[in-house]
Design a protein around this motif. Sequence first.
Motif, PDB file in Angstrom:
ATOM      1  N   GLY A  48      -4.456   4.099  10.036  1.00  0.00           N
ATOM      2  CA  GLY A  48      -3.232   3.605  10.650  1.00  0.00           C
ATOM      3  C   GLY A  48      -2.192   3.152   9.634  1.00  0.00           C
ATOM      4  N   PRO A  49      -1.086   2.594  10.149  1.00  0.00           N
ATOM      5  CA  PRO A  49       0.066   2.331   9.285  1.00  0.00           C
ATOM      6  C   PRO A  49      -0.198   1.337   8.157  1.00  0.00           C
ATOM      7  N   SER A  51      -3.023   0.987   6.433  1.00  0.00           N
ATOM      8  CA  SER A  51      -4.318   1.270   5.805  1.00  0.00           C
ATOM      9  C   SER A  51      -4.333   1.023   4.299  1.00  0.00           C
ATOM     10  N   ALA A  52      -3.172   0.709   3.702  1.00  0.00           N
ATOM     11  CA  ALA A  52      -3.187   0.310   2.296  1.00  0.00           C
ATOM     12  C   ALA A  52      -4.048  -0.947   2.117  1.00  0.00           C
ATOM     13  N   PRO A 240       7.729  -4.078   2.216  1.00  0.00           N
ATOM     14  CA  PRO A 240       7.944  -3.225   1.041  1.00  0.00           C
ATOM     15  C   PRO A 240       9.079  -2.201   1.135  1.00  0.00           C
ATOM     16  N   LYS A 241       9.139  -1.420   2.196  1.00  0.00           N
ATOM     17  CA  LYS A 241      10.160  -0.377   2.250  1.00  0.00           C
ATOM     18  C   LYS A 241      11.572  -0.959   2.186  1.00  0.00           C
ATOM     19  N   SER A 270       4.345  -0.416  -5.868  1.00  0.00           N
ATOM     20  CA  SER A 270       4.778   0.171  -4.603  1.00  0.00           C
ATOM     21  C   SER A 270       6.147  -0.307  -4.138  1.00  0.00           C
ATOM     22  N   VAL A 271       6.776  -1.243  -4.840  1.00  0.00           N
ATOM     23  CA  VAL A 271       8.119  -1.657  -4.432  1.00  0.00           C
ATOM     24  C   VAL A 271       9.125  -1.535  -5.584  1.00  0.00           C
ATOM     25  N   PRO A 274       9.597   2.264  -7.062  1.00  0.00           N
ATOM     26  CA  PRO A 274      10.497   3.107  -6.273  1.00  0.00           C
ATOM     27  C   PRO A 274      11.930   2.597  -6.228  1.00  0.00           C
TER      28      PRO A 274
END
Lengths: 403, 291
Positions: A48-49, A51-52, A240-241, A270-271, A274
């Motif tokens: 699922g979304p 899962s990290a 994060p996004k 991850s932040v 990017p």
Amino acid sequence: MKGVKYLSSAVALAAAALVIAPAWAQKKYDTGATDTEIVFGHTGPYSGPASAYGTIGKAIQAYVNKINDEGGVNGRKLKMISYDDGYSPPKIVEQVRRLVEQDEVLFLFNTLGTPTNTAIHKYVNAKKVPHLFVATGATKWGDPKRFPWTMGWQPNYQTEGKIYAAYILENKPNAKIGILYQNDDYGKDYLKGFKDGLGSAGQKLIVKELSYEVTDPTIDSQIIELKGSGADTFFNITTPKFAAQAIRKAGDIEWKPLHFLNNVSASVGSVLTPAGLDKSVGIITAIYAKDPTDPQWANDQAYKDWSAWMDKYYPDGDKKDTFNVFGYNVSYTLVAMLKQAGDNLTRENIMKQAASLKNLNVPMLLPGINVNTSPTDFYPIEQEQLAKFNGKVFELFGKVYGE
Amino acid sequence: MEAFLHQIFSGLAAGGIYASVALALVMIYTATHHINFAQGEMAMFATFIGWALIEWGGLNFWVAFLLTIVIAFCGGFAIERIVLRPLHDKPVLSIIIAFIGLLVIFNALAGWIFGFTIKAFPSPFPTSPPFGNRFLNWHEIGTVGITVVVLLLLFAFFRLTPLGLAMRAAAFNPESARLVGIRVGLMLALGWGLAAAIGSVAGMLVAHVVYLDPNMMAGILLYGFASALLGGIDNPGGAVVGGFIVGVAENVLGAYVIGTELKLSVALVLIIGVLLVKPAGLFGRRIVTRV
């Protein structure tokens, strides 16, 4: 004859007492605990979304394997039953009921996520099953009056918000603060802590306060508005996004505030990568655990132990991933609590021991940060230190905040 | 004033994104008369393929870009043949369920293969501010430019080529089309392929701005729907104009009128408003069917 009768009943009573008494002193069990085993339940998002975060469950299992190889806790092996909840509230309800009613675990440990734990909060408290060290930063897990069977672990969002506020009051008393927050429980929790921390000064210092929805494609418009408000200090309460979008947009439109980024998104890999490492220089966040990628811990004994454990018990795991430190630290806390519980493995005593951890030193937490609980304090970790991003890693600076 | 201009331009940039998604929706509607709910997820998956070609395959951006479009075209074609063809004469509800199934499948598949952490998607455009202005960057200008190019190509394809005419005929009146010798099934599959290809272009332009992850298109698709409906679901030009209107309106209303909390509602109100008041949209044709 009467006397004899009395005498014999007295003897019988005494004999009974003799048989029962040692059992009281020695061992006491609820379901899930025996002479050889302690069974506990866990759920996490293996799919699922979110899962990290699934790696946390795997790290806990790896730590359990290490403890069992070393002989277990007070002679008992640990058995972890872990199910996938996909970060979905209806699914976790199903899985937790299965753990409690079918698998009959002694307690639940580190179930992950705010919406998911919210879904089982009332159920586990009605069933009186310890719901320990949940993996979420919401503030509501430390409410022993209303929910005596639930306890958090990591510093909660309000604590963290207060720490940024304390730093601003001490170091930039004339700040003009702009805030961007996610419009849900998580965002509002941070916001409340931050405002509480600023106190009466907040009215004057906060010049703009904007929200966004998780469904918004971008938050460019909000960043432009914050810049336009003249803010010179930015409290960035985003996942994060959106954190990456905010950092990049601020850089693109040349807005250079003193930037506080919530711990939720303070991930270099991850932040910040990017978003652009050059645009991320100077960002401040609050941390409480040792970052495995930070070179200053390379020769630290705790780091070496952690690294050796990863190699031996979780070779597939990513050693750059801070979630594997999280799993290690929270499992360490669990084992310390179980040792303290001794042979009295009732649900009541488990809860009592969890609420009496005193200055527990967890190796992969930052120096000076300890685990402390009491019957009225269900917040195990309430200290953090600030760190500033230097283009490569977050560098710790200043004092340890919190009590 | 500067902030206001900034909001307008940032709205136009977002509008370019919505417009490109709306174009893909219009494409599939024109070709099949269905609205594909899996459009966003198909675009997202194609974008991941593009990302893998660049990051794992080490290809140049434009090579990967073109290759992805070709792969997406084949993928869309294959989906129509494998998944939708058997549903050909089934009720519309079955088809919608199939669309939703595709949505879930692509979302889960992307997460399983590529993971859920966000990924930076490169932009082929220079990073320096164009013409010394700070309101738009090259990527945003490029997005608008590519969207307009795709629009013109589509327009030319449908209006000027026999194949385009055949596709429109196949969607509009399959029976008559078949009678004049058009292979309707093939046309539908081609329509799916083209829509998937346009979607992949949209995905690759969007991903640089919003970052690539399996849930990238969820919010965008909603704005794309609003744009397509506003402009007219059967009019590519209208969809692009609709995209820009939605982008700017959302920014300006959010910043000055209703606040950020109600931004998403703008899209929803638009969808319902258009359907109630002017179902054909601003530029769409009103279709009268004889029963």
